[in-house]
Design an enzyme around this catalytic site. Structure first.
Site, short mmCIF file in Angstrom:
data_model
loop_
_atom_site.label_atom_id
_atom_site.label_comp_id
_atom_site.label_asym_id
_atom_site.label_seq_id
_atom_site.Cartn_x
_atom_site.Cartn_y
_atom_site.Cartn_z
CG LEU A 42 40.05 -44.49 60.75
CD1 LEU A 42 40.01 -44.31 59.24
CD2 LEU A 42 40.52 -43.23 61.42
CG ASP A 43 35.90 -42.32 66.36
OD1 ASP A 43 35.91 -43.47 66.84
OD2 ASP A 43 36.29 -41.32 66.98
N PRO A 44 33.26 -43.46 62.96
CG PRO A 44 31.16 -44.39 63.48
CD PRO A 44 32.48 -44.01 64.10
#
Length: 320
Positions: A42-44
């Protein structure tokens, strides 16, 4: 802290603002595990479901990398960023060629987008991604100001439902195949609407059959004692519940655990009672158990073809 010889799956509700790897490291430390991994980054800036695999469960993380995903996404219309999301710099601003104050017209245009992007579509992966070119992630080229040619990929949008249709922000729920970039979907929608757009927020609600409503936050996990941590830890086979199951007799199980092929006479999914059959050309992946279908008896996964089990991934801590 619980036993370091721990194996299982933690459904984490990852907060926005940290990387998936940082989240995994924190969970690993909370449980005192020796080995940990996740089933898909998951992207930050994104929050939501991040299944964290501990111990032997890391062997089966690949099974969910290939699974469908469901997201709740917010799109900011009229602004394009260099990353395709809210973490980037705004590089362009525009208005569409229709009256954005006309709510009915806006809904009409957004419903048209829904039809256009539903089903099989082509996506060009973003420059700010972990895909590699000559061994280097694309985001490193992007940060250096270099644009690398990317080949479009086919992905599947299973469902796309608007939850809020408004200007300048709308939200929708997207169920999609592996490899789908929601950032790219937002950008492509903005381009189709004629005003540009970027992804302003993202929350993952499902990974395959695993759901966010069963997940725990880092704060909740930190507050748990060892007994409670043990109770929230799912068994390893929770990762592969989408597969049909077979229980083996003792002699068959011993052969399977040695990595040997096992002929199967009875091919019934013992968790459902349904027949598990393949033609000469078909192959099916099954989850395998010693005797009854119970998590404590899980032996691993196998490819099943022509009446023979071919071990695929085996659990290490099985009793002979």
């Amino acid at each position: 802290m619980i036993s370091p010889a721990i194996h299982g799956v933690v459904l984490l509700d990852k907060p926005a603002g940290i990387t998936s790897q940082t989240a995994v490291t924190i969970v690993k430390r909370i449980f005192g595990a020796q080995k940990a991994g996740h089933t898909g980054t998951l992207d930050p800036m994104a929050s939501g479901l991040l299944p964290v695999c501990l111990g032997e469960a890391t062997k089966y993380s690949q099974d969910l990398l290939d699974a469908d995903k469901t997201y709740l996404a917010e799109i900011r219309w009229g602004q394009s960023t260099n990353t395709g999301d809210a973490e980037g710099e705004i590089v362009a601003q525009a208005h569409p060629d229709f009256d954005i104050e006309d709510a009915d017209l806006l809904r009409e245009r957004l419903c048209a987008l829904q039809s256009r992007f539903l089903g099989t579509i082509e996506q060009v992966p973003p420059m700010y991604s972990a895909l590699k070119k000559d061994g280097k992630p694309l985001y490193e080229y992007a940060r250096a100001g270099q644009e690398i040619e990317r080949v479009a990929r086919t992905v599947e949008i299973h469902s796309l439902d608007w939850l809020v249709m408004a200007w300048p922000k709308s939200s929708l729920r997207v169920a999609c195949s592996k490899g789908t970039y929601i950032r790219t979907l937002a950008e492509d929608m903005g381009h189709a609407l004629g005003c540009g757009a970027h992804l302003s927020a993202l929350r993952r609600e499902a990974v395959g059959h695993l759901q966010l409503d069963k997940a725990h936050t880092l704060e909740e996990l930190r507050a748990m004692d060892a007994d409670r941590l043990n109770r929230v830890l799912l068994p390893v086979d929770a990762l592969v519940q989408n597969l049909s199951s077979l229980g083996l007799g003792q002699s068959q199980a011993e052969r399977f655990c040695l990595g040997q092929r096992v002929p199967v006479v009875s091919n019934t999914d013992q968790s459902t009672g349904h027949a598990v059959r393949t033609s000469d050309e078909e192959e099916q992946v099954l989850r395998i158990y010693r005797g009854s279908i119970a998590s404590d008896n899980f032996l691993g996964t196998a490819n099943f073809r022509k009446g023979v089990l071919h071990p695929k991934r085996l659990m290490a801590q099985v009793a002979a």
